[in-house]
Design an enzyme around this catalytic site. Sequence first.
Site, PDB file in Angstrom:
ATOM      1  N   LYS A 194       4.702  -7.100   3.827  1.00 25.36           N
ATOM      2  CA  LYS A 194       3.531  -5.804   3.496  1.00 25.36           C
ATOM      3  C   LYS A 194       3.856  -5.400   5.126  1.00 25.36           C
ATOM      4  O   LYS A 194       3.009  -5.827   5.522  1.00 25.36           O
ATOM      5  CB  LYS A 194       2.738  -5.754   2.434  1.00 25.36           C
ATOM      6  CG  LYS A 194       1.588  -5.803   3.234  1.00 25.36           C
ATOM      7  CD  LYS A 194       0.675  -4.755   4.004  1.00 25.36           C
ATOM      8  CE  LYS A 194       0.638  -3.849   2.889  1.00 25.36           C
ATOM      9  NZ  LYS A 194       0.298  -2.598   4.222  1.00 25.36           N
ATOM     10  N   THR A 248       0.250  -6.603  13.169  1.00 22.81           N
ATOM     11  CA  THR A 248       0.423  -5.074  12.486  1.00 22.81           C
ATOM     12  C   THR A 248       0.322  -5.284  11.159  1.00 22.81           C
ATOM     13  O   THR A 248       1.537  -4.164  11.155  1.00 22.81           O
ATOM     14  CB  THR A 248       0.628  -4.891  13.174  1.00 22.81           C
ATOM     15  OG1 THR A 248       2.178  -5.262  13.818  1.00 22.81           O
ATOM     16  CG2 THR A 248       0.248  -4.360  14.755  1.00 22.81           C
ATOM     17  N   THR A 255       0.577  -0.978  -0.090  1.00 24.52           N
ATOM     18  CA  THR A 255      -0.083   0.083  -0.254  1.00 24.52           C
ATOM     19  C   THR A 255       0.952   1.089  -0.031  1.00 24.52           C
ATOM     20  O   THR A 255       1.076   1.709  -1.452  1.00 24.52           O
ATOM     21  CB  THR A 255      -1.394  -0.039   1.559  1.00 24.52           C
ATOM     22  OG1 THR A 255       0.274  -0.393   2.383  1.00 24.52           O
ATOM     23  CG2 THR A 255      -2.373  -0.922   1.026  1.00 24.52           C
ATOM     24  N   ASN A 270      -0.703  10.780   6.172  1.00 22.44           N
ATOM     25  CA  ASN A 270      -2.358  10.225   6.850  1.00 22.44           C
ATOM     26  C   ASN A 270      -3.367  11.020   6.564  1.00 22.44           C
ATOM     27  O   ASN A 270      -4.452  10.908   7.056  1.00 22.44           O
ATOM     28  CB  ASN A 270      -1.863   9.564   8.191  1.00 22.44           C
ATOM     29  CG  ASN A 270      -1.199   8.140   8.123  1.00 22.44           C
ATOM     30  OD1 ASN A 270      -1.781   7.065   7.822  1.00 22.44           O
ATOM     31  ND2 ASN A 270       0.355   8.374   7.921  1.00 22.44           N
ATOM     32  N   THR A 318      -8.263  11.158   0.670  1.00 21.63           N
ATOM     33  CA  THR A 318      -8.586  12.369  -0.249  1.00 21.63           C
ATOM     34  C   THR A 318      -7.548  12.127  -1.164  1.00 21.63           C
ATOM     35  O   THR A 318      -7.627  13.195  -2.237  1.00 21.63           O
ATOM     36  CB  THR A 318      -8.585  13.149   0.123  1.00 21.63           C
ATOM     37  OG1 THR A 318      -8.047  13.627   1.615  1.00 21.63           O
ATOM     38  CG2 THR A 318     -10.071  12.781   1.636  1.00 21.63           C
ATOM     39  N   GLU A 356       6.081   4.584   7.098  1.00 26.16           N
ATOM     40  CA  GLU A 356       5.625   5.398   6.571  1.00 26.16           C
ATOM     41  C   GLU A 356       6.446   7.237   6.703  1.00 26.16           C
ATOM     42  O   GLU A 356       6.463   7.344   7.516  1.00 26.16           O
ATOM     43  CB  GLU A 356       3.963   5.956   6.446  1.00 26.16           C
ATOM     44  CG  GLU A 356       3.645   4.907   5.781  1.00 26.16           C
ATOM     45  CD  GLU A 356       1.938   5.154   6.600  1.00 26.16           C
ATOM     46  OE1 GLU A 356       0.854   4.302   5.322  1.00 26.16           O
ATOM     47  OE2 GLU A 356       1.112   5.653   7.258  1.00 26.16           O
TER      48      GLU A 356
END
Length: 399
Positions: free
Chosen positions: A177, A188, A151, A394, A399, A272
């Site tokens: 992943k 997790t 992702t 995040n 969006t 991230e």
Amino acid sequence: MMWQDATVTYPQGFQAYAAAAGLIVGRLDMACLWSVVPAVFSGLFTTNQAAAAPITVTKQVAAKGWCQAIIINAGNANAVTGQGGLQDAYTMQQYMADHLGVASEQVAVASTGVIGVPLPMDQVQQGMSQLVDAWQQQHSDGVKASEAILTTDREPKTLACDVTLSSGVVRIGMMAKGSGMIHPQMATMLAFFTTDAAIEKSILDELMRQAVSRSFLRVSVDGDPSTNDMAVILANGQSGVHVGTPEDIEQFGKALAHLARQGARMIAHDGEGATRLITVRVRGAATEEDAALKARTAVRSNLVKAAVYGGDPNWGRVIASVGSVGLPFDLSAVSLWIGTVLVLEGGLPVPMAEDQAHNELEADEVVMDVLIGNGPGFAEAWGCDLTEQYVEINAHYRT
């Protein structure tokens, strides 16, 4: 054990396929992991009360103990999607079972991505059709499959190894992943292991539990456990080598644990927005469990993570984190190293150490060793620094 730069297809009798279903525009987003024969199946799953529909389906497969195929999609978690989402997961399971010619109860399902959005089943259907075509044409590609399950990850996470046992050599492969929504509440992330060893389910269950407890359960990127976590393993016996003697079980278990540990480190390093891997080791605790809790708390701390990102040797944040949980300890016995630099000794700061420690925080991996006493407990945990990019990713994930 000998490391191999390989994937889940490295063990004998395993294949993997990838497809682009349009769930994530412009890239591969569905995969299928296939064993040429039914494999002994073991798994651990999220304990999040909002567990996703695929977790329900795959836990049922694990309870039966055999699996021959796993269908995986990225881009949509199929979580908090009600009865319709559960039916979609069963539809994915049944479609692959029908087209691969296996029992539905031997097909596991895994999903990852946005929560609370129904699966676009027309696109999923197209992806599954592509996977079946690839299976029929024997277009196996473990690298592409490892890319298709990602992702927000920046890179795939794969590794394999050879393990020498008393009656021969077996292989173990892995793909995983995980980049965000990473914190111990099971695994997790999604992690898939394959092995061509022959092994009883009860033994595999225990070895998998031990491996996960010392690896994926000690990773924290952002302190948020996912709804879709699973770590599963398929053992198809195609090597003809049985893991039977106590020595074999110990050796195989060590190899599996080492592989899981490397997978956990890869996930933490690819957090991230991360620029650095953080490793915290706690020694001298009363128990391993207490050491693990303290280490996890330190790598989870936003204050510690931000300090590492800024190159600030603010070691007080590490001590505060370790001291906030678990069993009591004597502060006068505590010492802390940042890399090779001793910054705290016997509960007192070491003069001028912070200037030296600043350079240690420039490394790709920042290691912090905390000695809290003379107990037998030792554990390490992994995390990453906290950057502006994490917030950007995040803030606009949907969006």
